[in-house]
Design a protein around this motif. Structure first.
Motif, PDB file in Angstrom:
ATOM      1  N   ARG A  35       8.020 -48.507 -76.010  1.00 34.17           N
ATOM      2  CA  ARG A  35       7.111 -48.262 -77.124  1.00 34.17           C
ATOM      3  C   ARG A  35       7.733 -48.643 -78.471  1.00 34.17           C
ATOM      4  O   ARG A  35       7.052 -49.236 -79.309  1.00 34.17           O
ATOM      5  CB  ARG A  35       6.655 -46.799 -77.119  1.00 34.17           C
ATOM      6  CG  ARG A  35       5.611 -46.508 -76.034  1.00 34.17           C
ATOM      7  CD  ARG A  35       5.178 -45.040 -76.029  1.00 34.17           C
ATOM      8  NE  ARG A  35       4.089 -44.823 -75.086  1.00 34.17           N
ATOM      9  CZ  ARG A  35       4.243 -44.673 -73.777  1.00 34.17           C
ATOM     10  NH1 ARG A  35       5.467 -44.738 -73.246  1.00 34.17           N
ATOM     11  NH2 ARG A  35       3.209 -44.462 -72.993  1.00 34.17           N
ATOM     12  N   CYS A  47       2.278 -49.576 -78.008  1.00 36.64           N
ATOM     13  CA  CYS A  47       2.772 -48.351 -78.633  1.00 36.64           C
ATOM     14  C   CYS A  47       2.095 -47.122 -78.045  1.00 36.64           C
ATOM     15  O   CYS A  47       2.693 -46.052 -77.925  1.00 36.64           O
ATOM     16  CB  CYS A  47       2.507 -48.379 -80.142  1.00 36.64           C
ATOM     17  SG  CYS A  47       3.527 -49.547 -81.049  1.00 36.64           S
ATOM     18  N   GLY A  51       2.486 -48.073 -73.540  1.00 33.18           N
ATOM     19  CA  GLY A  51       3.698 -48.602 -72.942  1.00 33.18           C
ATOM     20  C   GLY A  51       3.434 -49.987 -72.342  1.00 33.18           C
ATOM     21  O   GLY A  51       2.284 -50.407 -72.204  1.00 33.18           O
TER      22      GLY A  51
END
Length: 208
Positions: free
Chosen positions: A83, A200, A203
């Motif tokens: 992320r 973000c 993933g």
């Protein structure tokens, strides 16, 4: 489609486009493969601005390298925790997008203005001397629509440039290539910004 898979496609494509952009701009600095015009300073200001190197090249390659590395790092992994890398890729993609936009705009200006070349000023009412300048831009400075028609749409006028040999074709082909490349970079960079934002949240390796 997995965010990581998208990165593994977008990244290499941007690497290729960034490399092509830099190569095209470098060629613009050496008309006909000759270096003397660069040494003498007879290169158009738009080519010397090097938008294909810093805009469509370096800025895009920085993002492409990171996107490719992160995308392949995720291949075959489980819970790889990318992320933060997805966020970085989105930020770098924004930088690449701005660079590509700058390259597109400056390349368009370079294509519209035409090349810097040695031409006979008498054909523009400037006496019988030969001088270095922008014949297509200067001849129609008050009629931009006529300039586009006479220059880009009428190859018969290209012979006004006496030196470098074939500079008009060289200029048109390479700046057109930069326009196409930077347009593709803008599309892919925008896609990767969305991809990075999704990464973000979700993933890169969902479903692993």
């Amino acid at each position: 489609m997995c965010v990581g898979k998208c990165s593994r496609i977008v990244g290499p494509c941007l690497l290729v486009l960034g490399t092509v952009s830099m190569a095209a701009n470098i060629l613009l600095l050496f008309p006909g493969g000759a270096s003397k015009y660069l040494v003498e300073g007879h290169i158009s200001k738009n080519a010397k601005a090097m938008p294909g190197i810093w805009g469509g090249g370096i800025a895009v390659l920085l993002a492409a390298t990171h996107i490719t590395a992160v995308g392949w790092r995720c291949a075959g992994c489980s819970g790889c925790g990318t992320r933060p890398n997805a966020f970085i890729s989105a930020v770098l993609s924004k930088l690449a997008l701005m660079g590509a936009v700058a390259c597109f705009v400056l390349s368009g200006v370079g294509l519209t203005d035409g090349p810097l070349c040695l031409y006979n000023a008498s054909q523009h009412g400037g006496g019988h001397s030969r001088l270095w300048g922008y014949p297509f831009r200067d001849a129609s400075s008050q009629q931009p629509e006529a300039r586009a028609e006479n220059y880009l749409h009428d190859p018969h006028t290209w012979s006004i440039c006496l030196e470098p040999t074939g500079i008009v074709t060289w200029n048109v082909v390479l700046f057109s290539l930069l326009l196409l490349v930077s347009a593709a970079e803008m599309v892919l960079s925008s896609l990767q910004i969305l991809n990075g934002c999704l990464g973000c949240l979700c993933g890169f390796c969902e479903g692993k």
